[in-house]
Design an enzyme around this catalytic site. Sequence first.
Site: not given
Ligand SMILES: NC(=O)c1ccc[n+]([C@@H]2O[C@H](COP(=O)([O-])OP(=O)(O)OC[C@H]3O[C@@H](n4cnc5c(N)ncnc54)[C@H](OP(=O)(O)O)[C@@H]3O)[C@@H](O)[C@H]2O)c1
Length: 269
Positions: A155, A170
């Site tokens: 991130s 985080y």
């Molecule tokens: N969105 C942003 O603005 C942003 C910015 C920077 C970085 N990121 C990073 O990008 C990545 C994805 O984020 P996102 O925004 O796409 O979040 P999201 O929509 O919440 O997706 C998270 C994914 O991870 C899975 N997950 C969560 N806990 C888990 C566990 N214990 N075991 C296996 N799978 C798990 C969730 O599915 P289930 O709930 O079904 O397990 C879902 O498929 C993360 O690492 C986040 O830190 C996001």
Amino acid sequence: MVDYNVNGKVAVVTGGTRGLGLYSAEILALSGAKTVVISSRKEKACQEAKEYLDKVAKDAGKSCSIIAIAADLADEKDCKRFFDETAKQVDKVDILIANAGASWGAPLDQHPISAIKKVLHLNVVAVFQCIQLFAPLLEAAGTAEDPSRILIMSSVASISPFDVGGVYGYLASKAGVSHMGKNLALTLGPSNVTVNSLAPGFFPTKMSNGVLEIAGEVLTEGNPRKRLGVKEDIQNAVLFLCAKQSNYINGIVLPIDGGAHLGLLGSKL
Ligand SMILES: NC(=O)c1ccc[n+]([C@@H]2O[C@H](COP(=O)([O-])OP(=O)(O)OC[C@H]3O[C@@H](n4cnc5c(N)ncnc54)[C@H](OP(=O)(O)O)[C@@H]3O)[C@@H](O)[C@H]2O)c1
């Protein structure tokens, strides 16, 4: 014309059922991957994402097999089961996108220690365990000309400590996992596996929606590009870092944030 593709590759995307993980799985399926394995904790979400990706690939005339395996990667045993089940169903692994992650926000004086532990565990320890488990398969599949790839979904929080809601764990987890990625790039580079981290800014997803509801306008206006991230921003970076053309890029942390990491909300006064 440069043809960026992942023809014939087998990819694993953790947290590939929604958000940035689903974007990543989709571009790999559309760009020639032979197999894409996705995972998340929820069986139903896995099946729905598999159906979506099957349809996207079919509509684009691509023959890509989508395998969905439900597992809680924060549970050490379940993470191992996820690896074992994947290894049974694929003949190799060329790409691992360690994307599953979580966040928690609360003021300093109310921030539960259990939440810090939970976030650090999924965002760092589980990423480490996945890489440790998959490394032998990635090493076996990589070549000098076209190494296997590990992408860590870190991130912009790993670069800039800007905080919109007390996300102490985080910030620490993402700084830690990006740094661990650099170390792994040194460790695995000689075995024909590159390790790079992506550092997205704010993208509307289930994880970020709470923050964006409160601060979406400020984050958009303060961004040097005056917008939030969109699907294609992630997909273009993922495809480039998985394609043969980027085989000499190893150990980077790539901001995908319109330049927001350069200063306080990226604004120029
Ligand atoms: N969105 C942003 O603005 C942003 C910015 C920077 C970085 N990121 C990073 O990008 C990545 C994805 O984020 P996102 O925004 O796409 O979040 P999201 O929509 O919440 O997706 C998270 C994914 O991870 C899975 N997950 C969560 N806990 C888990 C566990 N214990 N075991 C296996 N799978 C798990 C969730 O599915 P289930 O709930 O079904 O397990 C879902 O498929 C993360 O690492 C986040 O830190 C996001």
